[in-house]
Design a protein around this motif. Structure first.
Motif, mmCIF file in Angstrom:
data_model
loop_
_atom_site.group_PDB
_atom_site.id
_atom_site.type_symbol
_atom_site.label_atom_id
_atom_site.label_comp_id
_atom_site.label_asym_id
_atom_site.label_seq_id
_atom_site.Cartn_x
_atom_site.Cartn_y
_atom_site.Cartn_z
ATOM 1 N N CYS A 21 0.831 -1.255 0.016
ATOM 2 C CA CYS A 21 -0.197 -0.096 0.084
ATOM 3 C C CYS A 21 0.857 1.163 0.064
ATOM 4 O O CYS A 21 0.580 2.139 -0.770
ATOM 5 C CB CYS A 21 -0.798 -0.283 1.202
ATOM 6 S SG CYS A 21 -2.229 -1.232 0.960
ATOM 7 N N LYS A 22 2.125 1.343 0.975
ATOM 8 C CA LYS A 22 2.741 2.447 0.820
ATOM 9 C C LYS A 22 3.432 2.778 -0.500
ATOM 10 O O LYS A 22 3.489 4.023 -0.887
ATOM 11 C CB LYS A 22 3.712 2.136 2.023
ATOM 12 C CG LYS A 22 4.673 3.352 2.186
ATOM 13 C CD LYS A 22 5.686 3.003 3.479
ATOM 14 C CE LYS A 22 6.545 4.131 3.633
ATOM 15 N NZ LYS A 22 7.744 3.989 4.843
ATOM 16 N N LEU A 23 3.881 1.624 -0.852
ATOM 17 C CA LEU A 23 4.467 1.825 -2.314
ATOM 18 C C LEU A 23 3.628 2.213 -3.386
ATOM 19 O O LEU A 23 3.797 3.299 -4.418
ATOM 20 C CB LEU A 23 5.426 0.509 -2.703
ATOM 21 C CG LEU A 23 6.082 0.300 -4.141
ATOM 22 C CD1 LEU A 23 7.318 1.550 -3.865
ATOM 23 C CD2 LEU A 23 6.417 -1.107 -4.237
ATOM 24 N N VAL A 24 2.530 1.622 -3.564
ATOM 25 C CA VAL A 24 1.600 1.866 -4.552
ATOM 26 C C VAL A 24 1.413 3.222 -4.319
ATOM 27 O O VAL A 24 0.893 4.096 -5.454
ATOM 28 C CB VAL A 24 0.257 0.821 -4.595
ATOM 29 C CG1 VAL A 24 -0.832 1.433 -5.463
ATOM 30 C CG2 VAL A 24 0.778 -0.371 -4.843
ATOM 31 N N SER A 25 0.964 3.996 -3.189
ATOM 32 C CA SER A 25 0.627 5.298 -2.944
ATOM 33 C C SER A 25 1.747 6.227 -3.247
ATOM 34 O O SER A 25 1.471 7.219 -4.151
ATOM 35 C CB SER A 25 0.113 5.580 -1.575
ATOM 36 O OG SER A 25 -0.114 6.784 -1.367
ATOM 37 N N SER A 26 2.860 5.822 -3.196
ATOM 38 C CA SER A 26 4.173 6.724 -3.578
ATOM 39 C C SER A 26 4.148 6.597 -4.921
ATOM 40 O O SER A 26 4.775 7.767 -5.370
ATOM 41 C CB SER A 26 5.496 6.198 -2.781
ATOM 42 O OG SER A 26 5.647 4.685 -3.291
#
Length: 330
Positions: A21-26
């Protein structure tokens, strides 16, 4: 354009859910098409464990993401396929070498995915259906018409009870037309809908990449099956037919430049995304554009970030005026 840009997490299932989730958002995405393997979504827990479901929803919200679709590609493949040892990797380890056990597990997994989708507030499940007749695609030894009919009917026998659960949950199933599926090209897709009597539950996860290397025009496919497009995968493919390379792949691994085609990051291949967006605009498709990122020749974070930007640039709306309307003398 208001269509959300999402990432299919199947190729990122090595990452824990929150890390993904953190990566996809970034990388700039609006949301995720969550796979049902790895740590991304356990469909039984999503239905049976309120705290687990809350954690998934809260984590998505923490990173300003939404879940727009859920994938059951692996379990779906196990429903309709003839078993060989490759399917063991798609099912629980204790079922390895047990064709009946794998199929029964897959059927229950797909039904539960529909229930999990409802719990997550998701209206579309994407996936595969498998095929008991894929190995017959080249008719040698000779394939009879009855063998083909029996294969399609077997898929209907297996999947109609699954679709009954989808209907109960108010969820639709979007099949990705793909090699090894019962519907792998234009005419097999048409036949599949006929066998299911055009059941509204069954539609398409439209992916242009598999159509193009099979020498079909994805824009024509989208136009003809417009009312069945329930979800869209954005994926590119590079054709490399140089006189030596063939479209069957030569048993060469993905990324090998001797292949006749390779999946590549968006904008690096031969898919005409402009034509596809125009067709989607014409039929009023407003669902997600989900990047299925596959490129064995490119670092994936670089590629998926670039792909998100590419889709946003292509995500244009239809015009609400004729371009020449201002030329009239009033």
């Amino acid at each position: 354009m208001a269509r959300p840009v999402t990432l299919f997490t199947g190729q990122w299932a090595d990452l824990p859910f929150e890390d993904a989730c953190k990566l996809v958002s970034s990388m700039g995405y609006d949301g995720m098409e969550l796979c049902t393997w790895g740590d991304h979504l356990d469909v039984f827990k999503a239905v049976e464990d309120a705290e687990y479901l809350k954690y998934k929803k809260d984590t998505l919200a923490k990173y300003s993401l939404r879940c727009f679709a859920i994938s059951c590609h692996l379990a779906g493949q196990c429903v309709g396929d003839l078993w060989d040892e490759r399917l063991d990797g798609f099912a629980p380890a204790d079922l390895a070498g047990n064709p009946e056990g794998i199929r029964n597990w897959a059927i229950e997994q797909c039904k539960q995915t529909a229930r999990a989708a409802k719990a997550m507030g998701v209206k579309v499940v994407t996936g595969f259906m498998g095929s008991p007749i894929w190995k017959y695609w080249y008719s040698f030894p000779q394939t009879t018409e009855q063998m083909v009919e029996d294969g399609f009917n077997k898929i209907a026998e297996l999947w109609n009870p699954i679709f009954d659960v989808f209907d109960e949950m108010g969820v639709r199933f979007a099949l990705e037309v793909h090699p090894t599926e019962i519907a792998f090209d234009y005419w097999s897709t048409k036949k599949l809908f006929e066998v299911f009597k055009n059941r509204p539950t069954l539609g398409l996860n439209f992916d242009p990449s598999h159509l193009l290397w099979n020498m079909m025009d994805p824009a024509v496919f989208a136009r003809d099956f417009a009312d069945k497009i329930y979800h869209v995968h954005m994926k590119d493919v590079k054709i490399n037919l140089d006189g030596r390379n063939g479209i069957l792949g030569s048993h060469l691994t993905f990324g090998d430049t001797r292949r006749g085609w390779n999946f590549v990051s968006l904008g690096h291949g031969n898919v005409d995304f402009d034509a596809i967006i125009r067709e989607l605009n014409q039929v009023g498709y407003n669902g997600p554009l989900s990047v299925e990122w596959e490129d064995s020749g490119m670092e994936r974070v670089f590629g998926a970030t670039e792909a998100c930007d590419f889709v946003r640039k292509m995500n244009f709306s239809a015009s609400n005026v004729a371009f020449d309307s201002a030329l009239e003398v009033k």
